[in-house]
Design a protein around this motif. Structure first.
Motif, PDB file in Angstrom:
ATOM      1  N   ASN A 159       0.822  -1.211   0.000  1.00  0.00           N
ATOM      2  CA  ASN A 159       0.000   0.000   0.000  1.00  0.00           C
ATOM      3  C   ASN A 159       0.852   1.256   0.000  1.00  0.00           C
ATOM      4  O   ASN A 159       1.936   1.283   0.574  1.00  0.00           O
ATOM      5  CB  ASN A 159      -0.878   0.021   1.255  1.00  0.00           C
TER       6      ASN A 159
ATOM      7  N   ALA B  55      -0.037   5.760  -0.164  1.00  0.00           N
ATOM      8  CA  ALA B  55      -1.044   6.811  -0.327  1.00  0.00           C
ATOM      9  C   ALA B  55      -0.664   7.735  -1.468  1.00  0.00           C
ATOM     10  O   ALA B  55      -0.572   8.946  -1.317  1.00  0.00           O
ATOM     11  CB  ALA B  55      -1.184   7.588   0.982  1.00  0.00           C
TER      12      ALA B  55
ATOM     13  N   ASN C 264      -2.371   8.169  -4.274  1.00  0.00           N
ATOM     14  CA  ASN C 264      -3.558   8.708  -4.966  1.00  0.00           C
ATOM     15  C   ASN C 264      -3.345   8.819  -6.472  1.00  0.00           C
ATOM     16  O   ASN C 264      -3.793   9.769  -7.111  1.00  0.00           O
ATOM     17  CB  ASN C 264      -3.980  10.060  -4.380  1.00  0.00           C
TER      18      ASN C 264
ATOM     19  N   ASP D  89      -7.733   9.071  -2.272  1.00  0.00           N
ATOM     20  CA  ASP D  89      -6.787   8.596  -1.261  1.00  0.00           C
ATOM     21  C   ASP D  89      -5.938   9.763  -0.761  1.00  0.00           C
ATOM     22  O   ASP D  89      -5.783  10.780  -1.449  1.00  0.00           O
ATOM     23  CB  ASP D  89      -5.891   7.503  -1.858  1.00  0.00           C
TER      24      ASP D  89
ATOM     25  N   ARG E 199      -6.084   9.349   4.905  1.00  0.00           N
ATOM     26  CA  ARG E 199      -7.007   8.229   4.737  1.00  0.00           C
ATOM     27  C   ARG E 199      -6.305   6.881   4.981  1.00  0.00           C
ATOM     28  O   ARG E 199      -6.864   5.985   5.609  1.00  0.00           O
ATOM     29  CB  ARG E 199      -7.636   8.256   3.341  1.00  0.00           C
ATOM     30  N   LEU E 200      -5.076   6.770   4.507  1.00  0.00           N
ATOM     31  CA  LEU E 200      -4.330   5.530   4.775  1.00  0.00           C
ATOM     32  C   LEU E 200      -4.085   5.389   6.280  1.00  0.00           C
ATOM     33  O   LEU E 200      -4.227   4.302   6.852  1.00  0.00           O
ATOM     34  CB  LEU E 200      -2.995   5.540   4.012  1.00  0.00           C
TER      35      LEU E 200
ATOM     36  N   ASP F 269      -7.501   4.389   7.772  1.00  0.00           N
ATOM     37  CA  ASP F 269      -7.832   2.992   7.452  1.00  0.00           C
ATOM     38  C   ASP F 269      -7.001   2.018   8.296  1.00  0.00           C
ATOM     39  O   ASP F 269      -7.491   0.961   8.714  1.00  0.00           O
ATOM     40  CB  ASP F 269      -7.581   2.689   5.964  1.00  0.00           C
TER      41      ASP F 269
ATOM     42  N   SER G 264     -10.256  -1.369   2.623  1.00  0.00           N
ATOM     43  CA  SER G 264     -10.041  -0.038   2.082  1.00  0.00           C
ATOM     44  C   SER G 264     -11.010   0.189   0.924  1.00  0.00           C
ATOM     45  O   SER G 264     -11.394  -0.753   0.237  1.00  0.00           O
ATOM     46  CB  SER G 264      -8.590   0.067   1.610  1.00  0.00           C
TER      47      SER G 264
ATOM     48  N   VAL H 155     -10.335   2.528  -1.482  1.00  0.00           N
ATOM     49  CA  VAL H 155      -9.601   3.123  -2.602  1.00  0.00           C
ATOM     50  C   VAL H 155      -8.630   2.071  -3.147  1.00  0.00           C
ATOM     51  O   VAL H 155      -8.343   1.080  -2.486  1.00  0.00           O
ATOM     52  CB  VAL H 155      -8.796   4.372  -2.163  1.00  0.00           C
TER      53      VAL H 155
ATOM     54  N   ARG I 296      -5.080   1.490  -3.728  1.00  0.00           N
ATOM     55  CA  ARG I 296      -3.773   2.067  -3.399  1.00  0.00           C
ATOM     56  C   ARG I 296      -2.685   1.007  -3.334  1.00  0.00           C
ATOM     57  O   ARG I 296      -1.599   1.260  -2.852  1.00  0.00           O
ATOM     58  CB  ARG I 296      -3.840   2.810  -2.074  1.00  0.00           C
TER      59      ARG I 296
END
Lengths: 644, 262
Positions: free
Chosen positions: A87, A89, A91, A97, A101-102, A105, A156, A158, A160
């Motif tokens: 993963n 972030a 975006n 993202d 947000r990461l 999450d 999640s 999104v 990512r």
């Protein structure tokens, strides 16, 4: 229940708003002049993602680094087996993202049992990891335009996750291994292969070095250093059957624990939902099928217990798509702990599939119809082949059968914000520490954390610790503490060889694993844990009196190596059960049947258990002392974790 | 947990190479496996044998193994004379007993190559592979200085070709299968992975030259038998050797100061 903060458990979180803490730390930390770095020796144990990246980066900076692996080559570390992805972030999809947000999450995925400061830093450096790995030549999947591709992962909303076919761990580890190899070639790192840590040495409250055993000659050797990093992975093999590699073990972490490093949250273990079910009693190892398969595979069991018809003959209205029914908004991408429990309950309800009725279907028929076989093959081809090699069945024609298995351990050595354990000078990185995943890790976050710790955290925080030590002498390997540790290790291995009992180390390991799996596995109860704590000490005593190790201590002896590892697993197993018994709540991977809501979801107790349990060695795991680091949530609002 | 649902193989005879140490004389020893599930993997069969040997007070057979998922590259073994046994594209740890028949006599040997000296029984020393990687199997990129990942677009076919080569698990089957004990497939897989990518261009020729010459210090020469490709558990194509040879040849002639023009 004590909630007072133990001064030894000061996490040293920097001042400032959550998004500023890491920058503030870096601006305030002490530096070591480039010419002075070579005066410091740093030992790194383990050469997986965290260890290889730390050793390579510390050597680039100019420290003298000694790296140790029990494998024949650093490239064999078990990070290599991670399939799905990593993963970050970035975006790059433009799907909303962000670092925040990461961070959120990960905190939520961990069921609000991780430290905010550490997790935010992890989310921040995640973007640097992708840049770094691409620069090193990791062949991540690409779009036709040449830009990086992403996929979705559990927990999640999104996309990512960066990936390299189904071998992301392999490619990232080879990337880190190649950087390490470069430093070995340049003379920045001394590499010791086929060498295992058998003890850590503490002098005047500071980590002074280690004792290792040469696995080819049995010779014990001491190594002194200014700092020691344990990047030695998790302890999932305490269950005997797990997706961990056969040699993964807790010995390095456990020996450090016995020398004063507190062990945090040992009961937080992760059961991965998508493994190939056990097929035969001689089986020694379970195989994971990447969670990424849940992007396109649908989990189902027959609606009616005892329905033994082949999958294709069961009509749609007689199928129960368990995850889609229970968790409509996340569906088949519900987090691992939740998906695992759903599978267990489906099997326990008599609706398991396969010859042993011990699995659930993971069906690709809909994906093949929607996307075509070619696309499915491109996404998952190598996983399908692996499944066919192991099971003898073709997943293009019949659904895969999957069942949960132990996969990862969120618990580990307690570390502060600098990844330093409660023993100054001793660090823990990657899966070996406890810090970032709380009570449950999200998919594609283990690779992220290992590389974050090794590339972007330790190289800063170790300097901060070492700077004041410049030109001060450290204890050498002639110090009596090293001699004592060597003697203890020598006695220990002689004892295994001299017991002359009847049972092999593997026999004991299997028995230990059964007790832990039955009582401290996917669902735990007070009665079961008490039973385990009653059964473990006599079995451990039997291990000490009835062990049989053939061969000698002066040449390669895998039976002897195994004996030492099983010994440490016994002690850890007791601590795990004690930790699970004391934590009177359900959170993430720790599910206590007494603490669940009407719908069977985990019920946390934030009032009494929003803390880290850090266990202190006291001569016997059954007598270990439970200390507490309260978790403070300044940014995130504690909420019930819902994926419905 | 529960009884097996598969068939059982019976009356297997294993002829296993036993050797106490690097300098000791070795010999085959025969062992019987009365019954084993066809769902068992080949290494699980060896686990069963070792349990039996320990029960009898004898030394267990030493062999390298770890992930048992065909990815770490630890496992080796010549099985009936074939590196990783009879199943194509499959490492020993992923080989299952359903590929064998009851009553079979299975010969198990360590990798056969002088560059991989025997340590004990079936375990060999493959560290010469690490020396090859250390001599150039990397892209120099100090931690911290990397540009944004999407600033370096890589066309999908190029990324795919690099990935095909990068799948090598470093097990050594290619060397063991080669009549010359050559490591060209291993070395070329890494050269191809890095030399195909835009990030690898700066060191392209230096890498090819250094890695080939280190390889030559430890291993035999390639004479295009192709046994390596047939034995490779990742089915890496010998095309990568052609690519390495081309880059090595160019490295010997190229004026590296003018590399940007080529």
């Amino acid at each position: 229940m004590t909630t007072a903060t133990d001064p030894r458990l000061n996490a040293k979180i920097p001042e400032g708003a959550i998004a500023d803490k890491w920058n503030n730390y870096k601006e305030d930390m002490k530096l070591v002049n480039p010419n002075n770095k070579r005066k410091f020796k740093v030992i790194v144990i383990g050469t997986g993602l965290a260890g290889a990246s730390a050793a390579a980066t510390l050597a680039e900076l100019g420290y003298q680094v000694d790296a140790f692996t029990f494998h024949d080559s650093p490239r064999r570390a078990h990070s290599i087996a991670a399939q799905g992805g990593i993963n970050a972030a970035k975006n790059y999809r433009g799907d909303g993202d962000s670092v925040h947000r990461l961070f959120y999450d990960t905190i939520k995925g961990g069921d609000f049992r991780a430290r905010e400061g550490n997790v935010h830093r992890l989310a921040e450096v995640s973007v640097d990891i992708i840049d770094q790995m691409v620069a090193q030549g990791v062949p991540f999947a690409r779009e036709y335009g040449g830009l990086l591709d992403n996929r979705s992962f559990g927990g999640s909303q999104v996309s990512r996750t960066f990936y390299a076919r189904g071998q992301t761990g392999q490619q990232l580890l080879l990337g880190a291994y190649q950087q390490l190899a470069r430093q070995v070639g340049l003379g920045g790192v001394n590499l010791y292969n086929r060498t295992e840590l058998v003890d850590t040495v503490v002098v005047d409250g500071r980590c002074a070095g280690i004792v290792v055993r040469d696995l080819l000659t049995g010779e014990l050797q001491s190594h002194a250093a200014h700092a020691v990093v344990l990047a030695t992975g998790g302890y999932g093999n305490v269950f005997f059957l797990s997706t961990n590699a056969m040699q993964c073990n807790v010995t390095a972490a456990w020996r450090a624990h016995r020398k004063g490093a507190m062990f945090a949250n040992p009961c937080y273990t992760q059961i991965h939902p998508t493994c190939i079910p056990q097929s035969d009693p001689t089986q020694s190892k379970l195989t994971l099928m990447s969670e990424s398969l849940r992007n396109d595979g649908r989990v189902w069991v027959p609606l009616n217990p005892g329905d033994a018809r082949p999958a294709a003959q069961i009509p749609e209205n007689e199928r129960d798509y368990v995850l889609e029914r229970l968790y409509p908004s996340y569906g088949n991408l519900a987090p691992r702990d939740i998906a695992s429990r759903a599978a267990k309950r489906a099997v326990d309800s008599g609706r398991g599939v396969g010859p042993l009725k011990n699995g659930v279907n993971l069906d690709f028929a809909a994906a093949i119809e929607r996307l075509g076989k070619d696309v499915v093959q491109e996404r998952y081809g190598n996983l399908f082949e692996m499944y066919e090699r192991i099971s003898g069945e073709n997943p293009y024609d019949t659904p895969m059968r999957i069942y949960p298995a132990t996969h990862y351990t969120m618990g580990g050595l307690w570390v502060d914000y600098e990844l330093q354990t409660t023993v100054p000078g001793l660090y823990a990185a990657g899966e070996a520490n406890f810090s970032d995943h709380g009570a449950n890790r999200l998919g594609a976050s283990a690779l992220m954390q290992g590389l974050a710790d090794g590339y972007f955290v330790l190289p800063y925080t170790i300097g901060n610790e070492l700077a004041p030590l410049l030109n001060k002498p450290i204890p050498g390997t002639d110090h009596p503490a090293f001699k004592l540790a060597e003697q203890e290790a020598r006695d220990r291995y002689s004892r295994y060889l001299g017991t002359n009992g009847k049972r092999s180390p593997d026999w004991f390991h299997r028995e230990l694993g059964k007790i832990i799996w039955d009582n401290c596995g996917m669902e735990r109860t007070e009665a079961g844990l008490k039973q385990a704590l009653a059964d473990l000490p006599p079995l451990y005593e039997e291990f000490q009196n009835d062990l049989r190790v053939t061969g000698d201590g002066e040449s390669t002896n895998q039976t002897l190596e195994k004996a030492g590892r099983v010994d440490d697993f016994f002690q850890l197993g007791m601590l795990m059960c004690r930790d699970a018994l004391e934590r009177n709540e359900s959170c993430g991977g720790h599910f206590r049947s007494e603490y669940q809501d009407e719908e069977g979801e985990a019920k946390r107790d934030d009032e009494n258990f929003a803390h880290v349990a850090a266990w202190e060695w006291n001569g016997d795991p059954m007598a270990a002392i439970r200390n507490v680091e309260p978790l403070e949530f300044e940014t995130v609002h504690l909420a019930t974790r819902s994926y419905k | 947990m529960t009884a097996s649902h598969g068939e059982h193989l019976t009356n297997l005879t294993l002829s296993v190479w036993r050797q106490k140490g690097p300098d000791a004389a070795g010999a085959f020893e025969s062992y019987r496996i009365d019954s084993i599930s066809d769902e068992a993997s080949f290494l699980e069969m060896l686990d069963v044998l070792n349990e039996k040997l320990i029960d009898e007070g004898r030394d267990a057979v030493t062999f390298d193994h770890d992930c048992r998922e065909g990815i770490c590259g630890s496992c080796s073994l010549m099985i009936d004379g074939q590196a990783h046994g009879p199943q194509r594209g499959t490492a020993t740890c992923q080989l299952h007993m359903r590929k064998f028949k009851s009553g079979a006599n299975i010969v198990i040997e360590p990798w056969r190559a002088t560059s991989f000296p025997i340590i004990k029984d079936l375990m060999v020393d493959r560290s010469a592979f690490d020396r090859i990687i250390e001599s150039g199997g990397y892209i120099t990129s100090q931690t911290g200085g990397a540009p944004d990942a999407n600033l370096i677009p890589v066309p999908k076919p190029v990324a795919d070709a690099a990935m095909d080569a990068a799948e090598c698990i470093g097990c050594g089957a290619c060397v063991a299968a080669c009549p010359n004990g050559a490591a060209n497939l291993f070395t070329a897989a890494k050269v191809a992975h890095l030399n195909l990518l835009p990030q690898g261009q700066a060191e392209r020729h230096a890498r090819a030259e250094s890695m080939v010459e280190t390889m030559d210090e430890y291993f035999g020469s390639c004479t295009n038998h192709g046994e390596c490709e047939a034995a490779c558990p990742k089915e890496i194509s010998i095309d990568v050797i052609a690519l390495m040879n081309k880059d090595y040849r160019k490295a010997k002639f190229a004026n590296r100061k003018e590399i940007a023009r080529s």
